[in-house]
Design a protein around this motif. Structure first.
Motif, PDB file in Angstrom:
ATOM      1  N   ALA A  70      10.011   3.987   3.305  1.00 24.60           N
ATOM      2  CA  ALA A  70       9.907   3.197   2.075  1.00 24.60           C
ATOM      3  C   ALA A  70      10.707   3.859   0.955  1.00 24.60           C
ATOM      4  CB  ALA A  70       8.440   3.050   1.675  1.00 24.60           C
ATOM      5  N   ALA A  71      10.682   5.190   0.920  1.00 28.63           N
ATOM      6  CA  ALA A  71      11.389   5.920  -0.142  1.00 28.63           C
ATOM      7  C   ALA A  71      12.885   5.607  -0.100  1.00 28.63           C
ATOM      8  CB  ALA A  71      11.152   7.425   0.010  1.00 28.63           C
ATOM      9  N   GLN A  72      13.437   5.550   1.113  1.00 34.42           N
ATOM     10  CA  GLN A  72      14.867   5.262   1.262  1.00 34.42           C
ATOM     11  C   GLN A  72      15.197   3.867   0.704  1.00 34.42           C
ATOM     12  OE1 GLN A  72      17.919   6.716   1.713  1.00 34.42           O
ATOM     13  NE2 GLN A  72      17.463   7.321   3.805  1.00 34.42           N
ATOM     14  N   ARG A  73      14.336   2.919   1.009  1.00 31.67           N
ATOM     15  CA  ARG A  73      14.556   1.548   0.540  1.00 31.67           C
ATOM     16  C   ARG A  73      14.435   1.473  -0.989  1.00 31.67           C
ATOM     17  NH1 ARG A  73      17.129  -2.967   2.699  1.00 31.67           N
ATOM     18  NH2 ARG A  73      16.812  -4.478   1.059  1.00 31.67           N
ATOM     19  N   TYR A  74      13.494   2.244  -1.521  1.00 28.51           N
ATOM     20  CA  TYR A  74      13.290   2.293  -2.974  1.00 28.51           C
ATOM     21  C   TYR A  74      14.555   2.823  -3.663  1.00 28.51           C
ATOM     22  CZ  TYR A  74      11.068   3.664  -7.448  1.00 28.51           C
ATOM     23  OH  TYR A  74      10.748   3.810  -8.784  1.00 28.51           O
ATOM     24  N   LEU A  75      15.086   3.928  -3.148  1.00 27.34           N
ATOM     25  CA  LEU A  75      16.303   4.512  -3.723  1.00 27.34           C
ATOM     26  C   LEU A  75      17.453   3.517  -3.659  1.00 27.34           C
ATOM     27  CD1 LEU A  75      16.215   8.096  -2.153  1.00 27.34           C
ATOM     28  CD2 LEU A  75      15.609   7.459  -4.494  1.00 27.34           C
ATOM     29  N   HIS A  76      17.575   2.874  -2.489  1.00 24.64           N
ATOM     30  CA  HIS A  76      18.658   1.909  -2.269  1.00 24.64           C
ATOM     31  C   HIS A  76      18.548   0.743  -3.252  1.00 24.64           C
ATOM     32  CE1 HIS A  76      21.415  -0.678   0.031  1.00 24.64           C
ATOM     33  NE2 HIS A  76      20.507  -1.625  -0.097  1.00 24.64           N
ATOM     34  N   THR A  77      17.343   0.226  -3.384  1.00 23.48           N
ATOM     35  CA  THR A  77      17.135  -0.965  -4.217  1.00 23.48           C
ATOM     36  C   THR A  77      17.472  -0.690  -5.678  1.00 23.48           C
ATOM     37  OG1 THR A  77      15.428  -1.718  -2.710  1.00 23.48           O
ATOM     38  CG2 THR A  77      15.420  -2.691  -4.922  1.00 23.48           C
ATOM     39  N   TYR A  78      17.085   0.521  -6.146  1.00 28.86           N
ATOM     40  CA  TYR A  78      17.282   0.800  -7.565  1.00 28.86           C
ATOM     41  C   TYR A  78      18.482   1.708  -7.835  1.00 28.86           C
ATOM     42  CZ  TYR A  78      12.777  -1.465  -7.826  1.00 28.86           C
ATOM     43  OH  TYR A  78      11.768  -2.375  -7.712  1.00 28.86           O
ATOM     44  N   MET A  82       0.099   3.587   6.782  1.00 32.19           N
ATOM     45  CA  MET A  82       1.285   4.459   6.703  1.00 32.19           C
ATOM     46  C   MET A  82       2.552   3.849   7.314  1.00 32.19           C
ATOM     47  SD  MET A  82       0.140   6.884   4.935  1.00 32.19           S
ATOM     48  CE  MET A  82       1.375   8.179   4.896  1.00 32.19           C
ATOM     49  N   THR A  83       2.402   2.991   8.278  1.00 31.77           N
ATOM     50  CA  THR A  83       3.597   2.429   8.912  1.00 31.77           C
ATOM     51  C   THR A  83       3.761   0.967   8.507  1.00 31.77           C
ATOM     52  OG1 THR A  83       2.338   1.900  10.895  1.00 31.77           O
ATOM     53  CG2 THR A  83       3.487   4.011  10.863  1.00 31.77           C
ATOM     54  N   GLY A  84       3.550   0.693   7.221  1.00 27.69           N
ATOM     55  CA  GLY A  84       3.647  -0.682   6.733  1.00 27.69           C
ATOM     56  C   GLY A  84       5.085  -1.094   6.477  1.00 27.69           C
ATOM     57  N   PHE A  85       5.828  -1.194   7.555  1.00 32.59           N
ATOM     58  CA  PHE A  85       7.263  -1.470   7.441  1.00 32.59           C
ATOM     59  C   PHE A  85       7.597  -2.937   7.630  1.00 32.59           C
ATOM     60  CE2 PHE A  85       7.369   2.774   9.869  1.00 32.59           C
ATOM     61  CZ  PHE A  85       7.177   3.495   8.709  1.00 32.59           C
ATOM     62  N   HIS A  86       6.614  -3.721   8.076  1.00 35.61           N
ATOM     63  CA  HIS A  86       6.960  -5.008   8.666  1.00 35.61           C
ATOM     64  C   HIS A  86       6.891  -6.170   7.697  1.00 35.61           C
ATOM     65  CE1 HIS A  86       5.641  -2.240  11.889  1.00 35.61           C
ATOM     66  NE2 HIS A  86       6.754  -2.673  12.441  1.00 35.61           N
ATOM     67  N   THR A  87       6.249  -5.954   6.527  1.00 35.28           N
ATOM     68  CA  THR A  87       6.231  -7.012   5.516  1.00 35.28           C
ATOM     69  C   THR A  87       6.585  -6.392   4.167  1.00 35.28           C
ATOM     70  OG1 THR A  87       3.890  -6.618   5.097  1.00 35.28           O
ATOM     71  CG2 THR A  87       4.428  -8.346   6.688  1.00 35.28           C
ATOM     72  N   GLY A  88       6.872  -7.248   3.201  1.00 33.97           N
ATOM     73  CA  GLY A  88       7.159  -6.755   1.854  1.00 33.97           C
ATOM     74  C   GLY A  88       8.539  -6.129   1.781  1.00 33.97           C
ATOM     75  N   ASP A  89       8.910  -5.686   0.574  1.00 36.34           N
ATOM     76  CA  ASP A  89      10.280  -5.171   0.418  1.00 36.34           C
ATOM     77  C   ASP A  89      10.324  -3.645   0.429  1.00 36.34           C
ATOM     78  OD1 ASP A  89       9.354  -4.415  -2.041  1.00 36.34           O
ATOM     79  OD2 ASP A  89      10.611  -5.794  -3.190  1.00 36.34           O
ATOM     80  N   LEU A  90       9.202  -2.992   0.686  1.00 34.98           N
ATOM     81  CA  LEU A  90       9.095  -1.529   0.819  1.00 34.98           C
ATOM     82  C   LEU A  90       9.367  -0.775  -0.490  1.00 34.98           C
ATOM     83  CD1 LEU A  90      10.604  -0.531   4.301  1.00 34.98           C
ATOM     84  CD2 LEU A  90       8.507  -1.741   3.772  1.00 34.98           C
ATOM     85  N   THR A  91       9.467  -1.489  -1.596  1.00 28.63           N
ATOM     86  CA  THR A  91       9.709  -0.772  -2.859  1.00 28.63           C
ATOM     87  C   THR A  91       8.445  -0.657  -3.692  1.00 28.63           C
ATOM     88  OG1 THR A  91      10.289  -2.769  -4.064  1.00 28.63           O
ATOM     89  CG2 THR A  91      12.076  -1.603  -2.941  1.00 28.63           C
ATOM     90  N   GLY A  92       7.343  -1.212  -3.189  1.00 23.43           N
ATOM     91  CA  GLY A  92       6.100  -1.132  -3.948  1.00 23.43           C
ATOM     92  C   GLY A  92       4.933  -0.869  -3.034  1.00 23.43           C
ATOM     93  N   LEU A  93       3.730  -0.865  -3.615  1.00 25.32           N
ATOM     94  CA  LEU A  93       2.507  -0.589  -2.854  1.00 25.32           C
ATOM     95  C   LEU A  93       1.534  -1.727  -3.154  1.00 25.32           C
ATOM     96  CD1 LEU A  93       2.330   3.172  -3.844  1.00 25.32           C
ATOM     97  CD2 LEU A  93       2.869   2.322  -1.554  1.00 25.32           C
ATOM     98  N   SER A  94       1.484  -2.714  -2.260  1.00 23.08           N
ATOM     99  CA  SER A  94       0.677  -3.896  -2.563  1.00 23.08           C
ATOM    100  C   SER A  94      -0.799  -3.545  -2.667  1.00 23.08           C
ATOM    101  CB  SER A  94       0.919  -4.980  -1.514  1.00 23.08           C
ATOM    102  OG  SER A  94       0.562  -4.504  -0.232  1.00 23.08           O
ATOM    103  N   GLU A  95      -1.243  -2.499  -1.944  1.00 23.64           N
ATOM    104  CA  GLU A  95      -2.656  -2.115  -2.026  1.00 23.64           C
ATOM    105  C   GLU A  95      -2.999  -1.594  -3.424  1.00 23.64           C
ATOM    106  OE1 GLU A  95      -0.388  -0.853  -0.018  1.00 23.64           O
ATOM    107  OE2 GLU A  95      -0.300   1.332  -0.173  1.00 23.64           O
ATOM    108  N   SER A  96      -2.029  -0.911  -4.045  1.00 21.91           N
ATOM    109  CA  SER A  96      -2.273  -0.407  -5.399  1.00 21.91           C
ATOM    110  C   SER A  96      -2.339  -1.557  -6.396  1.00 21.91           C
ATOM    111  CB  SER A  96      -1.170   0.567  -5.819  1.00 21.91           C
ATOM    112  OG  SER A  96      -1.231   1.733  -5.034  1.00 21.91           O
ATOM    113  N   ALA A  97      -1.545  -2.587  -6.144  1.00 23.02           N
ATOM    114  CA  ALA A  97      -1.574  -3.749  -7.032  1.00 23.02           C
ATOM    115  C   ALA A  97      -2.960  -4.386  -7.021  1.00 23.02           C
ATOM    116  CB  ALA A  97      -0.514  -4.767  -6.608  1.00 23.02           C
TER     117      ALA A  97
END
Lengths: 381, 129, 297
Positions: free
Chosen positions: A150-158, A252-267
């Motif tokens: 997820a961290a890699q996707r976050y860096l890429h996105t922003y 921990m392996t929540g790779f399959h949905t969402g855009d990996l730049t956030g934490l839907s559980e925290s929302a």
């Protein structure tokens, strides 16, 4: 429940790399220390809450700590995501009248015994095991590696670099740990350059992006606000407590949905905490955000609304919120988030080693990347 | 200058370019010094510096320090931890013996893995060629 | 089959025999090669340039090198010795020691000749690299009749230490809910679940649909085309089944679902978000076939 209960006692063992004693012993020591802090006796306790991952059963802790009958016992699942939810369980039980004094605890020899960072190689073919089976054969075997995706996707996105994005979180934690005698990294602050030159663990995560591994125990005592007012310390009122699991949530392996730049559980948790308290991020005096890995601190700041998406690194670099004033799990100890709750309590009491002047409202969160939980603690009155 | 004097260290970035350029300049075309794929097939994690380049760098370290009038008479080196790309080697030297204008210098080059090179050199200082 | 002692005895017989006789330098000592050497090594010593230039003394061996066209003057004895070591499994070579004496400087125009003798062959030695024999040669380098320098060189010819056998990769975790996927992989097909109620494809495999709650499903074979959605380069801790650093990628399939896998066709440090990939299948051991993603663009 909300606003009707309070944390009245906190207690911990020393935080070490080799405790030299059993996990049960650590649990009992932490529970006894928390009761002493609360001015309560083991006989006052009628409820116990811990993590499903904990190896010390409630009944055994009760027995070894000199407690009698229990009318409430409960465990919360999903690793460090359970931390604040143990307090929620306690608060629910007290508010519902099924228990009067509930102790939440977590104790382990996570450094000298089974280290989470050493990874997994095999799982039973249960539903939980099968979930990890999608990633293990390809060599993604450690918590750091799962977060790194997820961290890699976050860096890429922003359009960020690991050094500029994650470094400030690590530096902030270690700055606070440096002045905290209870912290493992007491007296050892780091610079951005130290962070940037630390070795890769799971690129884009470096060693200094990863929390430490710790032996120790931490306990938290919860009772009603009325009773709290008669006890030695100013109550840390549980103004709101919430759990959260997102759509398509995984562990921990929540790779399959969402855009990996956030934490839907925290929302999910954030929405409940702000709605229940009527507060917002601007009202928070100190944030104790679960820091198993630096990128998830950034994403939490964004999910709780402290800053816009992609801007948390700047938010942290500019010190716009007192953050993890105990040193976090990067700097103080990895106690599965329970030591963070204790720091939230100290801030409300005014006794933190890095006290935020006049702190009256603290946000405390639990492990993310898994179903999570959070608390808003406030001063009484 | 006295026996026991320590020479200032020389820090060298072990780049892929240095390894390959050194190998080719010394006419050493062994694949382990320029082809990462073949080096890996032979059990090495990457290409590594050849002994002639190391020898040359030790020579350079000595004459950089003692100046162009110093003449290298003998140089014996032993290799240990390989120099892989991305590492840094720090060369240090100690004057072991001074006999008139003849100096014996002990040289060690340390990289991130350990001692890459240990050696002894004999030089004539300010001498005739 | 020879015992070690037999071999050592045969190797020792080469001591004192010539390794090269009347070898000649491929080129006369010359300024361009000197300059290239100095440039490569960052050596700015003024003694190595200008009208009175000498060659860096440490270049001594370079003038004797065979380069890509091979050595001159190499003796049959030396080739026999190396062949004997190769046959004994000592197929790898590493230079360990170099001892040089410089009797007179080499100057541009000097034409060198050299003679090399096999000084010694060691007993079988066990080193970190593996077990083998040290071979020491001494080369005298001359210009005309004058000795310019001597060069003692030691190599280790060794049998690379056997690496501990690699354990198999962690197995897929197969149960009643996902067995169809792994059966598909065994047949070299990438099967996605599809909800028969709402037609949503899904991965990972589950007994029901998150989009509509439908419990009925069939499978569709994925096109196998995808792009890298994210990736991780694993460095630590080292898992014996894998060789760090290695890349693990999250692939977004053309059908819209994501799955994890390893990328082939580019080195680990060249994996990037957005790379187009296509599925292949690899057998990792007797029991395990895994999908793998080859970069196509």
């Amino acid at each position: 429940m909300n606003g009707r209960t309070a944390i009245v006692g906190i207690g911990a063992t020393e935080f070490s790399k080799d405790s030299g004693r059993s996990e049960l012993r650590l649990a009992v020591e932490a529970v006894r220390a928390a009761l002493d802090d609360a001015g309560l006796a083991p006989a006052d306790v009628d409820g116990l809450v811990t993590f499903t991952m904990d190896t010390s059963p409630e009944i055994t802790v009760a027995q070894a700590a000199g407690m009698g009958e229990l009318s409430f016992f409960s465990r919360v699942h999903y690793g460090g995501g359970a931390a604040c939810a143990t307090v929620q369980q306690a608060a629910l039980a007290v508010a519902a009248g099924v228990a009067e004094v509930v102790v939440c605890y977590r104790a382990f020899n996570e450094r000298s015994g089974r280290r989470f960072g050493s990874g997994v190689q095999r799982r039973e073919p249960s539903a939980e095991g099968a979930a990890l089976g999608w990633v293990m054969p390809f060599g993604l075997l450690t918590p750091a590696s799962w977060v790194a995706m997820a961290a890699q996707r976050y860096l890429h996105t922003y359009g960020l670099t690991p050094e500029s994005a994650f470094g400030p979180v690590a530096v902030t934690a270690r700055r606070h740990a440096a002045t905290n005698p209870a912290a493992y990294f007491h007296g050892r602050p780091i610079t951005l350059a130290d962070h940037a030159s630390s070795r890769w663990i799971a690129e884009p995560l470096r060693l200094l992006d990863c929390c430490q591994e710790t032996d120790g125990g931490q306990a938290i005592v919860v009772t009603s606000l009325e009773r709290a007012r008669d006890l030695p310390h100013p109550p840390a009122v549980v103004a709101a407590a919430a759990q959260g699991s997102g759509r398509g949530q995984e562990q921990m392996t929540g790779f399959h949905t969402g855009d990996l730049t956030g934490l839907s559980e925290s929302a999910v948790v954030a929405r409940q905490l702000w709605r229940t308290t009527g507060l917002g991020p601007a009202d928070i005096d100190v944030g104790i955000l679960y820091d198993h890995f630096t990128p998830f601190v950034l994403m939490q700041l964004e999910e709780y609304g402290f800053c816009a998406r992609g801007e948390a690194a700047y938010f942290v670099a500019e010190d716009r919120l007192p953050l993890n004033t105990h040193g976090g799990q990067l700097g103080e100890a990895y106690l599965h988030g329970m030591n963070g709750i204790a720091e939230g309590v100290r801030q409300i009491r005014g006794t933190s080693v890095n006290q935020v002047a006049g702190a009256a409202r603290a946000l405390v969160t639990a492990g993310t990347g898994v179903p999570t939980s959070g608390l808003v603690l406030t001063a009484d009155g | 200058m006295r026996t026991g004097d320590v020479l200032p260290p020389l820090t060298l970035a072990i780049t892929r370019t240095l390894i390959v350029a050194g190998a080719i300049a010394s006419r050493d075309y062994q694949d382990v010094h320029h082809d990462p794929e073949l080096a890996r097939r032979k059990g090495s994690p990457d290409i590594f510096m050849n002994i002639l380049t190391t020898n040359g760098l030790v020579g350079r370290y000595l004459t950089d320090h003692f100046g162009p009038t110093a003449v290298l008479r003998k140089l014996s080196i032993r290799l240990g931890a390989p120099n892989y790309p991305g590492d840094t080697m720090v060369l240090t030297g100690t004057i072991e013996q001074l006999d008139g204008d003849t100096a014996t210098v002990r040289v060690i080059g340390t990289n991130g893995i350990g001692a890459h090179v240990t050696g002894t050199a004999v030089l004539t200082l300010g001498g005739e060629r | 089959m020879h015992t070690d002692e037999d071999l050592t005895e045969r190797l020792k017989a080469f001591e004192g025999r010539p390794a090269a006789t009347e070898g000649t330098g491929k080129d006369p000592v010359n300024l361009p090669m000197i300059r290239h050497w100095c440039e490569a090594l960052g050596d700015t010593n003024p003694a190595y340039s200008g009208p009175d230039a000498i060659a860096p003394p440490t270049m001594l061996q370079a003038w004797t090198m065979g380069g890509l066209s091979g050595h001159t003057g190499r003796s049959a004895a030396y080739d026999e010795l190396l062949g004997l070591l190769d046959a004994a499994g000592c197929t790898s070579v590493v230079a360990t020691d170099c001892e040089q004496e410089y009797d007179r400087p080499l100057r541009p125009g000097d034409e060198i000749t050299f003679d090399t003798v096999i000084e010694s062959v060691s007993d079988r030695k066990t080193t970190k690299l593996g077990s083998g024999h040290f071979v020491t040669t001494r080369t005298d380098i001359r210009v005309g009749p004058d000795l310019a320098g001597t060069h003692r060189f030691r190599i280790l010819k060794y049998a690379p230490a056997a690496r501990p056998e690699k354990p198999p990769r962690p197995r897929p975790v197969v149960n009643r809910d996902n067995a169809g996927f792994w059966e598909g992989v065994r047949d070299r097909k990438l099967l996605l679940q599809r909800c028969t109620a709402c037609a949503a494809p899904r991965h990972p495999w589950l007994p029901g649909c998150n989009a509509c709650g439908g419990l009925d499903w069939d499978t569709v074979e994925a096109s196998g085309e995808g792009t890298v959605y994210s990736y991780v380069v694993m460095h630590h801790p080292p898992f014996p089944a894998f060789d760090p650093p290695y890349a693990v990628a999250l692939i977004e399939l053309a059908e819209g679902v994501r799955m994890l896998g390893n990328v082939i066709g580019v080195p680990y440090d060249k994996v990037r978000i957005g790379l187009p990939v296509r599925v292949e299948f690899r057998e990792h051991d007797d029991e395990s076939t895994l999908p793998v993603w080859r970069v196509t663009g």
